[in-house]
Design a protein around this motif. Sequence first.
Motif, short mmCIF file in Angstrom:
data_model
loop_
_atom_site.label_atom_id
_atom_site.label_comp_id
_atom_site.label_asym_id
_atom_site.label_seq_id
_atom_site.Cartn_x
_atom_site.Cartn_y
_atom_site.Cartn_z
N THR A 686 0.83 -1.19 0.00
CA THR A 686 0.00 0.00 0.00
C THR A 686 0.86 1.25 0.00
OG1 THR A 686 -0.14 -0.13 2.41
CG2 THR A 686 -1.92 -1.16 1.16
N ASN A 687 0.32 2.33 -0.57
CA ASN A 687 0.97 3.65 -0.61
C ASN A 687 2.21 3.67 -1.49
OD1 ASN A 687 -0.96 4.83 1.12
ND2 ASN A 687 0.09 3.96 2.91
N THR A 688 2.38 2.68 -2.37
CA THR A 688 3.46 2.71 -3.36
C THR A 688 2.84 2.89 -4.74
OG1 THR A 688 3.44 0.32 -3.63
CG2 THR A 688 4.93 1.23 -1.95
N ASN A 689 3.69 3.27 -5.72
CA ASN A 689 3.20 3.47 -7.08
C ASN A 689 3.26 2.15 -7.86
OD1 ASN A 689 2.84 6.19 -6.51
ND2 ASN A 689 4.89 6.75 -7.27
N ILE A 690 2.23 1.96 -8.67
CA ILE A 690 2.14 0.73 -9.49
C ILE A 690 2.21 1.14 -10.96
CG2 ILE A 690 0.70 -1.23 -10.14
CD1 ILE A 690 -0.53 -1.13 -7.37
N GLU A 691 3.06 0.45 -11.72
CA GLU A 691 3.17 0.68 -13.16
C GLU A 691 2.96 -0.65 -13.89
OE1 GLU A 691 6.30 3.32 -15.16
OE2 GLU A 691 6.96 1.29 -15.71
N ILE A 692 1.91 -0.69 -14.72
CA ILE A 692 1.61 -1.91 -15.50
C ILE A 692 1.84 -1.57 -16.97
CG2 ILE A 692 -0.10 -3.68 -16.01
CD1 ILE A 692 -1.61 -2.81 -13.52
N LYS A 693 2.79 -2.28 -17.60
CA LYS A 693 3.16 -2.01 -18.99
C LYS A 693 2.47 -3.01 -19.92
CE LYS A 693 7.30 -0.65 -19.91
NZ LYS A 693 8.76 -0.60 -20.15
N CYS A 694 1.80 -2.47 -20.98
CA CYS A 694 1.13 -3.29 -22.00
C CYS A 694 1.89 -3.08 -23.31
CB CYS A 694 -0.33 -2.88 -22.12
SG CYS A 694 -1.29 -3.89 -23.28
N GLN A 695 2.74 -4.05 -23.65
CA GLN A 695 3.64 -3.94 -24.80
C GLN A 695 2.99 -4.58 -26.04
OE1 GLN A 695 6.92 -2.57 -24.77
NE2 GLN A 695 6.87 -2.81 -26.98
N ILE A 696 2.96 -3.83 -27.18
CA ILE A 696 2.41 -4.34 -28.44
C ILE A 696 3.55 -4.92 -29.28
CG2 ILE A 696 1.23 -3.74 -30.59
CD1 ILE A 696 -0.29 -1.62 -29.08
N SER A 697 3.38 -6.18 -29.68
CA SER A 697 4.36 -6.84 -30.55
C SER A 697 3.79 -6.92 -31.96
CB SER A 697 4.67 -8.25 -30.03
OG SER A 697 5.13 -8.19 -28.69
N ASN A 698 4.70 -7.00 -32.94
CA ASN A 698 4.34 -7.06 -34.37
C ASN A 698 3.42 -5.91 -34.77
OD1 ASN A 698 5.72 -9.55 -34.58
ND2 ASN A 698 3.89 -10.63 -33.85
N PRO A 699 3.79 -4.69 -34.48
CA PRO A 699 2.92 -3.56 -34.87
C PRO A 699 2.99 -3.32 -36.37
CG PRO A 699 4.96 -2.73 -33.93
CD PRO A 699 5.03 -4.23 -33.79
N SER A 700 1.91 -2.73 -36.90
CA SER A 700 1.85 -2.35 -38.31
C SER A 700 2.02 -0.85 -38.43
CB SER A 700 0.50 -2.78 -38.91
OG SER A 700 0.37 -2.30 -40.22
N ALA A 701 2.81 -0.45 -39.42
CA ALA A 701 3.10 0.98 -39.57
C ALA A 701 1.86 1.78 -39.93
CB ALA A 701 4.19 1.17 -40.63
N SER A 702 0.88 1.14 -40.63
CA SER A 702 -0.31 1.87 -41.07
C SER A 702 -1.46 1.72 -40.10
CB SER A 702 -0.74 1.36 -42.45
OG SER A 702 -1.03 -0.03 -42.40
N SER A 703 -1.26 1.05 -38.99
CA SER A 703 -2.34 0.81 -38.04
C SER A 703 -2.34 1.86 -36.93
CB SER A 703 -2.22 -0.58 -37.41
OG SER A 703 -2.33 -1.58 -38.39
N ARG A 704 -3.51 2.03 -36.36
CA ARG A 704 -3.67 2.82 -35.15
C ARG A 704 -4.31 1.94 -34.10
NH1 ARG A 704 -5.86 8.87 -36.94
NH2 ARG A 704 -4.16 9.35 -38.40
N TYR A 705 -4.14 2.35 -32.82
CA TYR A 705 -4.59 1.49 -31.74
C TYR A 705 -5.45 2.27 -30.77
CZ TYR A 705 -0.77 -1.27 -33.63
OH TYR A 705 0.06 -1.94 -34.47
#
Length: 1126
Positions: A686-705
């Motif tokens: 409790t009382n600490t900061n939490i960081e949850i990372k959601c990493q995208i693999s195989n992204p497309s250059a013409s795509s948006r998310y």
Amino acid sequence: MSCSLLSFWGANLLLCLGLFLQYGEARVLTEAQAGPLYRVVGYPLFISCNVSGFANADAKQEFEYRITKPANPSFEINIISTADQTFGYAMYSPRVRGKEITLTHMSSTSVIFKIDSLLKSDEGEFDCTAINSESHYDGTYSAKTTVKVIDNSLSVSSTASASLSYNEGDALTLTCQASSNTVQHTHLSLAWFLHKDGEDEAQPIISLNRDFTLSPGGEFKGRYQKGLIRLDKIGEATYKLKMAQLELSDQGRIYCQAQEWIQDPDRSWYSIVKKAAEKSTLTVKAREVVTDTSSLVVRILAQPTTLQEGQELSLSCTIDAQDLEEKFFSVAWLKESVELARIGPSGILSVGPEYSVRAKEGELRAARTGGRDYRLILQPVRTEDQGEYICRAWPQERGPDGAFTQGAAQDSSSQVVSISATESGLSLRMDKRDVSVNEGDGLKLTCQVHGVNGQLSVTWQHKATSSSTAMFTNVINLSQEGVMDKAAEFMSRKVKATRPTIGNFTLELDEVTPSDAGVYQCTVSEWKINSKTNSQSQTAAVTVTSADVFLKVSLVSRSSTVTVGGNLELMCRVKGPHVPITVTWSLQRGSSLDSILTINSDGTISWSGDQRRYQLKVQSAQNQVVYYLLINGASHSEAGSYLCSVSAFLENIYKRLPLSNPVAVNVLNPVSELTLTCPPTLTSNTNTNIEIKCQISNPSASSRYAVTWQLQQQAENKTIISSNRDALITIEHIESSQRQRINMKRSEGPSYELNIWQAQISDRGTYICEVVEWLQDPRGDWIQLSTVSKSTTVTVIEPANDLRLDKKEQSLMAMEGDEVELKCNISGAPSPSFFYKVVWLYTGNSSSVTNVLLELDHTGLLSYPKNQGLSDLQGRLCLFRPSQSSFYLRIQRAHEGDSGTYKCQVEQYQLDTKGHWQQKASESAGPITLTVNVAEKQLSIVKEEIKLNASTSQGFTIPCHIIKHSSSASEFQVMWFWQKETETKQRPIFTVYRNSTLQDKFGNGDKLRFSHPLPNQFSLTVLNPGPEDSGVYFCEVEEWLPSLSHGWRKAAVEKSGYLTVNVYADAVSEPQCKSGTFIGIIVAIVIGALLVIIILVLKKSKGGKKSKESLWTEQHLLNTKPNAAD
């Protein structure tokens, strides 16, 4: 001795049989009617059969009939016998007893087999067998006849009414239709019968035989010879009876009857079916002479009655009645019921439709020539004008208003006119009597003229139907001077009449339509000094095939599915002759049908859809044109049902053809290759900061998310923060006071990070990162691809934790079927104010995935998460709590598949001051490794090494004794092996499977004997061994045990000790005669050779002193074996 006798008699028997076959000749011969015979269902079958060659030719022979049916050709069914009344099988015996099937002697050696009414099941091969009355068999005693039973397809009908009434001297015309649909080649015959009142049998009037010859009946022969009775065949199935002058004796029932004939293999004709039409009652009334004032007498006179083609025929009608001058009449001339012309009461002439053209050309004229006389003139007459003519008169009553009321008709007697062809020999022939042409094509008819003598003119006429009441109308004329004259209705059409050669007249009509179908008549007239002397006509039937029949439109595609941005090709096939057409491509979405493009008949293209997305290609072949529609860079806007519509451009008008079949095109989104990476679990104080990372693999250059973070707590999901494809961030379902603690940012990768500042216990739960990939299609529209999500379980704990579980790893061993108890104890004495949530986790030996078996909530709610793979194990679990700090998991009837690692996870809860549950601590116990065994391996067999000497007459035994086994439920599979002393290869020789199946591996079953005296004892004995059987022998035992989860499984394999066997041979004994057949063959050969030698010696003695070569070996040196040089 027995071997020698058997061989001797066998050889002599073979010799006698050979001599019999060489010099003998069969005497008895049985013959039956040759097949196949085609007969009709419901009609009789006759098959003749005879036999010859018996020693007593006058003796009465007995016969039997059998049948084999196509469904089972190897099974014979008895039908009937002349010698045995009980010969027939049950399926035929009732018909034999009822005399429906008979076998009758025609002579002592011949019979007739008859079935009164054939059934469809009677089809097959009939076998006629002559019963042998002699002591031996010599010849052929049976003969077969194949019979095919076909359906009755003969159709006979008459258009006559059930009751007919005529006056004496009237003409009678009746029509009969007769046809057959039999596949086999058959002929029809047809006859008209009259069954007079008071007579037993009907009398034939006239018949048309199967060879197309006419035969009048005996009573009607004289009238037939006078031409008063005719039978004409019209077309394929119409037979018309004409009786010119009915007599009083013609009363009775009149009908037509047809027979169908087939030619049998013996070339004879057989009537397979006979059918008559409905009978009509014919009444002939005597002509009465009425002398009252209402009587009317009509007479006709033809001058001349015999004339030549081109001459003038005059038909005079005279009417007689009392007070003739004060009455009005209508008079008509008729030829065989067809009206030529009529003069009304007011003197107006009307011409029948069949003769209107001839009246227009002046060939027919009619007028009233006196108070009672009327006259009709035909000139020039044609051969088709010959026949019977009558006059018909009607009295007419004139009313006060001037209108006439017609009375009863009165006919004259008939007058027969004969017309013969002129010496000019003018004759016509249509080049084609039946012509078929497609709509839009040109029609060309040729009329061939022969015997030309003078100038000729031609008139082409047309009528829509072949009905006799339809009227011909002019199409075009070509005069004798060569002048063309089109009819008014053909003035706008491209039509011409030509005479390309002296003997041919041609009609050419361009761009025909269905209305141009019908009958075309070519009439050629011969002229002499401006006078028409002769005319001949011929007709041709023209069929116009509509464009929607010969033009077929179909729409196909090699693939009906395309991915966004991909290309697709559709093909519209138009099959048929090349005519101007217009093709339109359309796209249907729902109820809306939108046009894409139209390619006109002149080749121009009209675009209605988005031209950037479509292309058109045309490919022409001999009998079809293919129109390709190419879809470039497909989007969802191009999805739907595509249609191809075709219109034929004929006579400057469009004729729409039926639409093609629709082809549904599906446009699919591209398959997303998006994958996410998130930490599966995360624990924080409790009382600490939490960081949850959601990493995208195989992204497309013409795509948006578009990224959405959801929080799952107590099976409830809520969205806390999201970012759309344009990076607009929105916070939801978070209290205003708590929103400052939640943030999301994007970093390289791309990676989307969820930040929670100053974590609280209430922040625990499962955080789900949900990512939606958006792609822009060729039209610029954004489309949504598949959604991918990953979850992270976040645990927020208090810094101090007084919850303690036993962390020591444990190992448990259990037998399958036992009850196993797993313990989870909380150390210390927990306070009554604490409540616990217990979760039992399980990881199988063959899997690295940890699954929740069951969960006991801190409120006391027990739940089993759904898991198909663990449903069996969950059904055998029992959770009980002997104390507040103990949570025991009991597994009932443990299976081998239950082996694995079990772990207990406990969460501590306490109610806060607001009545809310607060998690105070969480702890996991040490893993418990459970191993469930089926049984301990305890298989043991005797392994004693033994050496053995055995003789060929004694044999030896290979023991295989089991000392100990693992379970009372064990089953064994035993296999014996053999290894030669000079080899290292161990060969299996015999196997006993656990299902008691025996298998001899070497095929020496006659030398091996298997024994199983006790459940644990097996042995194999080798009988009469040979020295080649020496070597090392041993057995191998497989122990099989039943398993609750896997069924039967192999538990252990053990080998016995080696048995070394040396086989020695006994003293050699004198061989015995073992095969009588072998010695018999040798003796037969010797006896045969001796017979040949004797025959040759006798022939030599008859030949005198002439020296010949001898067969004795002393005179013939044996040839030595040729060497390599030879």
